[in-house]
Design a protein around this motif. Sequence first.
Motif, PDB file in Angstrom:
ATOM      1  N   PHE A  96      60.855  -3.067 -39.655  1.00 47.17           N
ATOM      2  CA  PHE A  96      60.261  -2.119 -38.713  1.00 47.17           C
ATOM      3  C   PHE A  96      58.741  -2.091 -38.852  1.00 47.17           C
ATOM      4  CE2 PHE A  96      58.693   1.951 -37.330  1.00 47.17           C
ATOM      5  CZ  PHE A  96      59.274   2.078 -36.075  1.00 47.17           C
ATOM      6  N   ALA A  97      58.261  -1.972 -40.083  1.00 50.80           N
ATOM      7  CA  ALA A  97      56.815  -1.858 -40.313  1.00 50.80           C
ATOM      8  C   ALA A  97      56.073  -3.112 -39.866  1.00 50.80           C
ATOM      9  CB  ALA A  97      56.537  -1.568 -41.784  1.00 50.80           C
ATOM     10  N   LEU A  98      56.616  -4.284 -40.194  1.00 45.75           N
ATOM     11  CA  LEU A  98      55.959  -5.530 -39.810  1.00 45.75           C
ATOM     12  C   LEU A  98      56.069  -5.797 -38.310  1.00 45.75           C
ATOM     13  CD1 LEU A  98      56.953  -7.889 -42.773  1.00 45.75           C
ATOM     14  CD2 LEU A  98      54.709  -6.845 -42.330  1.00 45.75           C
ATOM     15  N   GLY A  99      57.151  -5.369 -37.706  1.00 42.86           N
ATOM     16  CA  GLY A  99      57.380  -5.630 -36.284  1.00 42.86           C
ATOM     17  C   GLY A  99      56.787  -4.611 -35.339  1.00 42.86           C
ATOM     18  N   ASN A 100      56.365  -3.467 -35.869  1.00 37.16           N
ATOM     19  CA  ASN A 100      55.893  -2.386 -35.001  1.00 37.16           C
ATOM     20  C   ASN A 100      54.612  -1.741 -35.529  1.00 37.16           C
ATOM     21  OD1 ASN A 100      58.356  -2.022 -33.082  1.00 37.16           O
ATOM     22  ND2 ASN A 100      59.222  -2.169 -35.127  1.00 37.16           N
ATOM     23  N   PRO A 101      53.583  -2.519 -35.733  1.00 35.06           N
ATOM     24  CA  PRO A 101      52.371  -1.940 -36.331  1.00 35.06           C
ATOM     25  C   PRO A 101      51.776  -0.791 -35.522  1.00 35.06           C
ATOM     26  CG  PRO A 101      51.924  -4.152 -35.507  1.00 35.06           C
ATOM     27  CD  PRO A 101      53.408  -3.944 -35.427  1.00 35.06           C
ATOM     28  N   SER A 102      51.838  -0.868 -34.167  1.00 36.95           N
ATOM     29  CA  SER A 102      51.259   0.240 -33.397  1.00 36.95           C
ATOM     30  C   SER A 102      52.030   1.535 -33.610  1.00 36.95           C
ATOM     31  CB  SER A 102      51.186  -0.031 -31.910  1.00 36.95           C
ATOM     32  OG  SER A 102      51.608  -1.193 -31.488  1.00 36.95           O
ATOM     33  N   LEU A 103      53.356   1.429 -33.748  1.00 36.14           N
ATOM     34  CA  LEU A 103      54.151   2.641 -33.979  1.00 36.14           C
ATOM     35  C   LEU A 103      53.830   3.246 -35.342  1.00 36.14           C
ATOM     36  CD1 LEU A 103      57.601   1.523 -32.519  1.00 36.14           C
ATOM     37  CD2 LEU A 103      55.821   2.908 -31.422  1.00 36.14           C
ATOM     38  N   ILE A 104      53.637   2.406 -36.337  1.00 34.90           N
ATOM     39  CA  ILE A 104      53.264   2.897 -37.663  1.00 34.90           C
ATOM     40  C   ILE A 104      51.911   3.603 -37.593  1.00 34.90           C
ATOM     41  CG2 ILE A 104      52.635   2.203 -40.019  1.00 34.90           C
ATOM     42  CD1 ILE A 104      55.646   2.005 -39.541  1.00 34.90           C
ATOM     43  N   VAL A 105      50.960   3.005 -36.886  1.00 33.50           N
ATOM     44  CA  VAL A 105      49.624   3.593 -36.776  1.00 33.50           C
ATOM     45  C   VAL A 105      49.677   4.945 -36.073  1.00 33.50           C
ATOM     46  CG1 VAL A 105      47.347   3.341 -35.679  1.00 33.50           C
ATOM     47  CG2 VAL A 105      48.348   1.422 -36.923  1.00 33.50           C
ATOM     48  N   ILE A 106      50.379   5.027 -34.943  1.00 38.50           N
ATOM     49  CA  ILE A 106      50.378   6.325 -34.243  1.00 38.50           C
ATOM     50  C   ILE A 106      51.181   7.368 -35.005  1.00 38.50           C
ATOM     51  CG2 ILE A 106      49.881   5.345 -31.985  1.00 38.50           C
ATOM     52  CD1 ILE A 106      52.817   6.113 -31.211  1.00 38.50           C
ATOM     53  N   GLN A 107      52.210   6.947 -35.714  1.00 45.47           N
ATOM     54  CA  GLN A 107      52.977   7.898 -36.509  1.00 45.47           C
ATOM     55  C   GLN A 107      52.084   8.515 -37.583  1.00 45.47           C
ATOM     56  OE1 GLN A 107      56.408   6.245 -38.595  1.00 45.47           O
ATOM     57  NE2 GLN A 107      57.561   8.080 -38.119  1.00 45.47           N
ATOM     58  N   GLU A 108      51.213   7.712 -38.134  1.00 47.75           N
ATOM     59  CA  GLU A 108      50.317   8.169 -39.191  1.00 47.75           C
ATOM     60  C   GLU A 108      49.125   8.947 -38.633  1.00 47.75           C
ATOM     61  OE1 GLU A 108      46.873   5.469 -41.114  1.00 47.75           O
ATOM     62  OE2 GLU A 108      48.904   4.804 -41.541  1.00 47.75           O
ATOM     63  N   ARG A 109      48.533   8.437 -37.574  1.00 42.40           N
ATOM     64  CA  ARG A 109      47.257   8.948 -37.109  1.00 42.40           C
ATOM     65  C   ARG A 109      47.350  10.052 -36.060  1.00 42.40           C
ATOM     66  NH1 ARG A 109      43.721   4.362 -34.921  1.00 42.40           N
ATOM     67  NH2 ARG A 109      44.931   4.756 -33.056  1.00 42.40           N
ATOM     68  N   GLU A 110      48.376  10.073 -35.258  1.00 44.63           N
ATOM     69  CA  GLU A 110      48.419  10.996 -34.124  1.00 44.63           C
ATOM     70  C   GLU A 110      49.306  12.218 -34.346  1.00 44.63           C
ATOM     71  OE1 GLU A 110      46.137  10.569 -32.098  1.00 44.63           O
ATOM     72  OE2 GLU A 110      45.673   8.458 -32.336  1.00 44.63           O
ATOM     73  N   TRP A 111      49.792  12.379 -35.549  1.00 42.53           N
ATOM     74  CA  TRP A 111      50.656  13.514 -35.905  1.00 42.53           C
ATOM     75  C   TRP A 111      50.061  14.844 -35.462  1.00 42.53           C
ATOM     76  CZ3 TRP A 111      55.283  14.955 -37.439  1.00 42.53           C
ATOM     77  CH2 TRP A 111      55.437  16.180 -38.068  1.00 42.53           C
TER      78      TRP A 111
END
Length: 188
Positions: A96-111
């Motif tokens: 998941f983390a390697l395949g979805n970097p944008s989702l990881i970023v928004i999960q972290e940054r846009e909370w």
Amino acid sequence: MATDQGTSTRREQILDTAATLFAERGFHGVSVHDIGAACGISGPALYKHFAGKDDILTHALTAISERLLAEGRARVAAAPAPHQALDALIGWHIDFALGNPSLIVIQEREWSNLDSAGRKRVRSLQLDYIDVWVDTICQIRDDLDPSEVRAAVQATFGLLNSTPHSARISESAMRDRLTLMARSALRA
């Protein structure tokens, strides 16, 4: 039925596109018109699918958390023993983390841009996902207190979720490195 599939596909396209744009420019750097243009539709046409940009973010982050939880539960259920279940969880999260970097970023940054109901829903799903890991590890390491296991799981998520910022080697080498590090951290 075809209309529902088309609507679902359009909604998914909007969510995927918005996640990429939010990751690149930040939530406040993206307008509804930007999302619409990137999807090939007008900004106002997005309102057929979502109440607005806030709603898109909430749905994107909720969908991420629902997907992680559902797949985590499925992998544990399919595993013949706790060690294999842990390996399946590690593999899933790395994929998941390697395949979805944008989702990881928004999960972290846009909370912080979620409304309180969205934060509550996402947090509940995240805690349930953590519990899947904690329950699995506690079956392997019954000598550890569940709070210690929870801390180790959350620290491991920090490691695995750093890939949008740290993956500077080939994907296969990164996958191998992350697997080794996560196993070492969680079985120590």
